[in-house]
Motif scaffolding. Structure first.
Motif, short mmCIF file in Angstrom:
data_model
loop_
_atom_site.label_atom_id
_atom_site.label_comp_id
_atom_site.label_asym_id
_atom_site.label_seq_id
_atom_site.Cartn_x
_atom_site.Cartn_y
_atom_site.Cartn_z
N GLN B 109 0.84 -1.20 0.00
CA GLN B 109 0.00 0.00 0.00
C GLN B 109 0.88 1.25 0.00
OE1 GLN B 109 -3.04 -0.16 2.91
NE2 GLN B 109 -3.49 2.02 2.82
N ALA B 110 1.84 1.28 0.94
CA ALA B 110 2.85 2.33 0.89
C ALA B 110 3.92 1.82 -0.08
CB ALA B 110 3.45 2.56 2.27
N HIS B 111 4.57 2.74 -0.76
CA HIS B 111 5.51 2.29 -1.80
C HIS B 111 6.70 1.54 -1.22
CE1 HIS B 111 8.16 5.50 -0.55
NE2 HIS B 111 7.07 6.24 -0.44
N ASN B 112 7.12 1.92 0.03
CA ASN B 112 8.23 1.23 0.69
C ASN B 112 9.50 1.16 -0.14
OD1 ASN B 112 7.11 0.62 3.19
ND2 ASN B 112 5.98 -1.09 2.33
N LEU B 113 9.76 2.22 -0.87
CA LEU B 113 11.04 2.27 -1.58
C LEU B 113 12.15 2.62 -0.60
CD1 LEU B 113 9.96 4.29 -4.73
CD2 LEU B 113 10.25 1.82 -4.52
N LEU B 162 10.13 12.22 -6.23
CA LEU B 162 9.06 11.71 -7.10
C LEU B 162 7.70 11.93 -6.45
CD1 LEU B 162 10.71 8.29 -8.02
CD2 LEU B 162 10.64 10.36 -9.43
N SER B 163 6.67 12.02 -7.29
CA SER B 163 5.30 12.14 -6.77
C SER B 163 4.83 10.78 -6.28
CB SER B 163 4.38 12.64 -7.87
OG SER B 163 4.22 11.61 -8.83
N GLY B 164 3.69 10.77 -5.58
CA GLY B 164 3.15 9.52 -5.06
C GLY B 164 2.93 8.49 -6.16
N GLY B 165 2.34 8.92 -7.27
CA GLY B 165 2.08 8.01 -8.37
C GLY B 165 3.37 7.49 -8.98
N GLN B 166 4.36 8.37 -9.11
CA GLN B 166 5.64 7.94 -9.67
C GLN B 166 6.32 6.92 -8.76
OE1 GLN B 166 7.31 11.88 -10.09
NE2 GLN B 166 7.21 11.76 -12.32
N LYS B 167 6.23 7.15 -7.43
CA LYS B 167 6.84 6.21 -6.49
C LYS B 167 6.18 4.84 -6.61
CE LYS B 167 6.79 9.30 -3.02
NZ LYS B 167 7.18 10.16 -1.90
N GLN B 168 4.84 4.85 -6.70
CA GLN B 168 4.16 3.57 -6.80
C GLN B 168 4.53 2.88 -8.12
OE1 GLN B 168 3.43 1.34 -4.93
NE2 GLN B 168 1.51 1.92 -3.95
N THR B 189 -3.37 1.41 -4.89
CA THR B 189 -3.80 2.74 -5.32
C THR B 189 -4.38 3.54 -4.17
OG1 THR B 189 -6.00 1.89 -5.85
CG2 THR B 189 -4.38 1.87 -7.62
N ALA B 190 -4.34 2.98 -2.96
CA ALA B 190 -5.03 3.63 -1.84
C ALA B 190 -4.47 5.02 -1.55
CB ALA B 190 -4.93 2.76 -0.59
N ALA B 191 -3.17 5.18 -1.74
CA ALA B 191 -2.56 6.46 -1.39
C ALA B 191 -2.54 7.42 -2.58
CB ALA B 191 -1.14 6.23 -0.86
N SER B 194 -7.45 9.50 -7.86
CA SER B 194 -8.11 8.50 -8.71
C SER B 194 -7.46 8.42 -10.09
CB SER B 194 -9.60 8.82 -8.83
OG SER B 194 -9.75 10.08 -9.46
N LYS B 195 -6.94 9.57 -10.61
CA LYS B 195 -6.37 9.54 -11.95
C LYS B 195 -5.08 8.71 -11.96
CE LYS B 195 -4.73 12.59 -15.63
NZ LYS B 195 -3.28 12.52 -15.36
N SER B 196 -4.16 9.01 -11.02
CA SER B 196 -2.91 8.23 -11.04
C SER B 196 -3.16 6.81 -10.58
CB SER B 196 -1.81 8.91 -10.22
OG SER B 196 -2.33 9.56 -9.10
N GLY B 197 -4.20 6.61 -9.75
CA GLY B 197 -4.57 5.26 -9.35
C GLY B 197 -4.95 4.44 -10.58
#
Ligand SMILES: Nc1ncnc2c1ncn2[C@@H]1O[C@H](COP(=O)(O)OP(=O)(O)O)[C@@H](O)[C@H]1O
Ligand SMILES: [Mg+2]
Lengths: 394, 245
Positions: B109-113, B162-168, B189-191, B194-197
């Motif tokens: 859920q969190a990218h955890n990079l 990076l943005s949230g979507g980029q990190k994911q 996609t929880a974080a 809706s578009k980047s999800g």
């Protein structure tokens, strides 16, 4: 240049420990400063201890002889007892003995000829015609000088509180002062150096010595030096003398004579303990600092380490990362500590005239201490890794 | 009469020939000890076939994450049988669990990079678990994978840049770069908005179809149900399957 670097970089696995450590520059610098401080503390303590032990035996090293006689009550140059000169003459009867010579030592008050202040000085009395001392500048003509009544030679590396003796002499000025209430003239200079026990040294003849110390009985000496014929092995002779001479004198080989002095300072005084304590303190400070850094690092990256485990990295890999960080910290903290300690030794040597310098052995010892310091911290910090359980974090 | 029967038999044996990626039989799971012991999963039975994209929905606390961690070999199986990639996980050795983890792509859920590593280095961390690739190849594959998720120009960026979507998307690249047969995604996609999800999910679907891998994705997001072959629904620790609308 960049591409060369990046090729070299790609050629290995990702150096995770290095990247984790260097990502936060300020924290890394603070950590390295702390580790360097701990290492410098250890360097200074060990340096002083070694310097003490080395300076303490300057006089011993300068004495030319293979076998030494001292009183059984003697512990060190600052705590000597006398023994009968007859014992020394008895050694002449042993096969292989070439020459013998008595040495008198004691402390007397020296009056600074400039300020008239007194200070305790180490006085050595030797037979001026014997070839007994191997010291820079101690030439035969200077030994001729001390054959004259009440003439002494002055150690040019004595502390400056004894007065500007070398400067005066070299400018041609006559130096007359008092030692133990006796007027003496300084007939020349030699070079030995201050020790922890003695801030300064004068050398004179046995006869002049007894004039400075009139209460000393004739026929009682502090150190008996035995010189052997070339090629004679001293060890069997030492054993023979021990067996045949009475209990009122101790027979020592050269190594034992030097060892006696060092053991006195190391074990017979609080000095060894104090310096040892300093090293332990540095060690503990280092452990605490490195532990703090590693613990914070693991805690900050707990979710990341758990992720690595979820990807299939083993516990061993993560342990490796923490220990690599420990080793890197030790190494990076050690380098500036080494450089600064060399500088500090230099400053100290100039200020105190003590023989303090970086030695290979000490450099290796402190490096070893720094590495074990970081390893101990690493071993404590990895317990935190157990919290990095991928099942509980997500 | 005879022919359809034969066809039926041929079909069944063909299906049997393809081993399922996941096969769960009677899996129960409990948390806590003694009187606090509480059953969280009840008699879970399901199969995931190769190449399937299956969504797992259900209210919060129904046990979805617990099931996913069991599948990802992050937690030991207590009761029942759970086979992942042909390996029985119940009572498996730690070394087997680690082997399974390396063959499963996990997206959290969190990218955890890893914050100290660049995007490319993060992806390489997954590749370096598999021997047999030259370092240059590893770097190349990582960069190609990042290009595939639309981050070809961000390979040297750190997560914080990076943005949230980029990190994911980096996390997806990391999960997929070693071509796992099974990808487990827990509300990826929880974080995200809706578009980047939507973008992230479409990307996962596209890559999964290309690589032919199986995806089990936990989601609350009704708008992405269309990518799924099947939807599983979990309620109070029990699994009910649903047809795709
Ligand atoms: N480590 C744990 N210890 C005890 N209870 C847990 C633990 N993890 C989850 N639970 C409980 O198990 C239930 C299911 O949790 P989870 O699988 O995370 O549900 P979901 O992902 O569907 O929201 C919840 O009631 C939760 O409180
Ligand atoms: Mg969940």
């Amino acid at each position: 240049m960049y591409s060369l670097f990046s090729v070299a970089f790609i050629a290995r696995r990702i150096p995770l420990a290095w990247l984790q450590l260097t990502r936060e520059k300020i924290r890394l610098l603070v950590a390295l400063a702390g580790i360097a401080f701990a290492c410098i503390l250890m360097f200074i303590q060990l340096g002083f201890q070694d310097s003490l032990l080395e300076s303490a035996i300057r006089f011993h090293v300068a004495l030319k002889g293979e076998i030494f006689l001292v009183s059984p009550q003697s512990n060190a140059l600052i705590a000597m007892n006398t023994f009968s000169q007859r014992r020394l003459y008895q050694t002449l009867g042993f096969e292989g003995v070439r020459a013998i010579s008595p040495v008198y030592v004691g402390f007397a008050l020296w009056k600074n000829p400039e300020t008239r202040r007194t200070r305790s000085i180490f006085v050595v009395g030797v037979d001026p015609s014997a070839d007994l001392l191997d010291l820079p500048e101690l030439t035969p003509d200077k030994l001729e000088e001390i054959k004259k009544a009440d003439v002494v030679l002055f150690d040019r590396r004595s502390r400056s509180e004894f007065g500007p003796i070398p400067e005066w002499l070299e400018s041609g000025r006559e130096v007359v002062t008092e030692v133990g209430n006796r007027r003496v003239q300084v007939g020349g200079l030699f070079e030995m150096g201050a020790t922890f026990g003695a801030d300064g040294t004068i050398l004179t003849s046995d006869l002049n010595f007894l004039r400075i110390f009139p209460q000393r009985g004739r026929g009682l000496v502090d150190i008996g030096v035995v010189q052997l014929q070339p090629g004679v092995d001293p060890d069997p002779l030492v054993r023979q003398m021990r067996a045949l001479l009475p209990e009122d004198v101790r027979v020592l080989s050269r190594a034992e004579f030097i060892d006696m002095e060092q053991t006195y300072w190391e074990e017979g005084t609080a000095i060894g303990f104090i310096f040892g304590l300093g090293v332990v303190m540095g060690f503990i400070v280092g452990i605490v600092i490195v532990y703090q850094i590693l613990y914070t690092d693991v805690s900050d990256h707990l979710a990341e380490y758990a992720t690595l485990k979820a990807m299939g990295y083993t516990d061993t890999y993560l342990l490796g990362v923490v220990f690599q960080e420990a080793i890197l910290l030790a190494g990076l903290g050690y380098i500036p500590a080494f450089a600064l300690s060399v500088l500090l030794y230099d400053l100290t040597a100039n200020a105190t005239l003590l023989p303090i310098a970086m030695t290979f052995n000490r450099a290796v010892l402190v490096l070893g201490l720094a590495v074990s310091m970081c390893f101990i911290s690493g071993a404590i910090a990895v317990r935190r890794l157990r919290a990095a359980d991928p099942a509980d974090i997500f | 009469m005879l022919t359809p029967l034969l066809d039926q038999a041929a079909l069944t044996s063909a299906q049997n020939a393809v081993e399922p990626v996941v096969k769960a039989e009677g899996v129960n799971h409990y948390f806590g000890e003694g009187s606090l012991r509480k059953q969280i999963l009840f008699d879970i039975n399901f199969v995931l076939q190769p190449g399937e994209i299956v969504l797992l929905t259900g209210p919060s606390g129904s046990g979805k994450t617990t099931l996913l961690t069991l599948l990802g070999a992050l937690r030991s199986v207590q009761e029942g049988s759970l086979q992942v990639l042909g390996q029985e996980l119940r009572g498996a050795q730690p070394s087997t669990l680690i082997q399974i983890r390396r063959q499963v792509g996990y997206i959290f859920q969190a990218h955890n990079l890893l914050r100290s590593l660049t995007a490319a280095q993060n992806v390489r961390m997954a590749l370096e678990l598999h021997n047999g690739l030259a370092p240059q190849q590893v770097q190349q594959r990582a960069e190609e994978m990042l290009a595939a998720v639309g981050l070809g120009d961000r390979v040297h960026s750190y997560p914080e840049q990076l943005s949230g979507g980029q990190k994911q998307r980096v996390a997806i690249a990391r999960a997929l770069v070693s071509h796992p047969k099974l990808v487990l995604a827990d509300e990826p996609t929880a974080a995200l908005d809706s578009k980047s999800g939507r973008e992230v999910v479409t990307l996962m679907e596209k890559l999964a179809r290309e690589q032919g891998c199986t995806i089990l994705m936990v989601t609350h997001d009704n708008r992405i149900l269309d990518i799924a072959d099947r939807v599983l629904h979990m309620e109070d620790g029990r699994l009910e399957s649903q047809a795709v609308a």
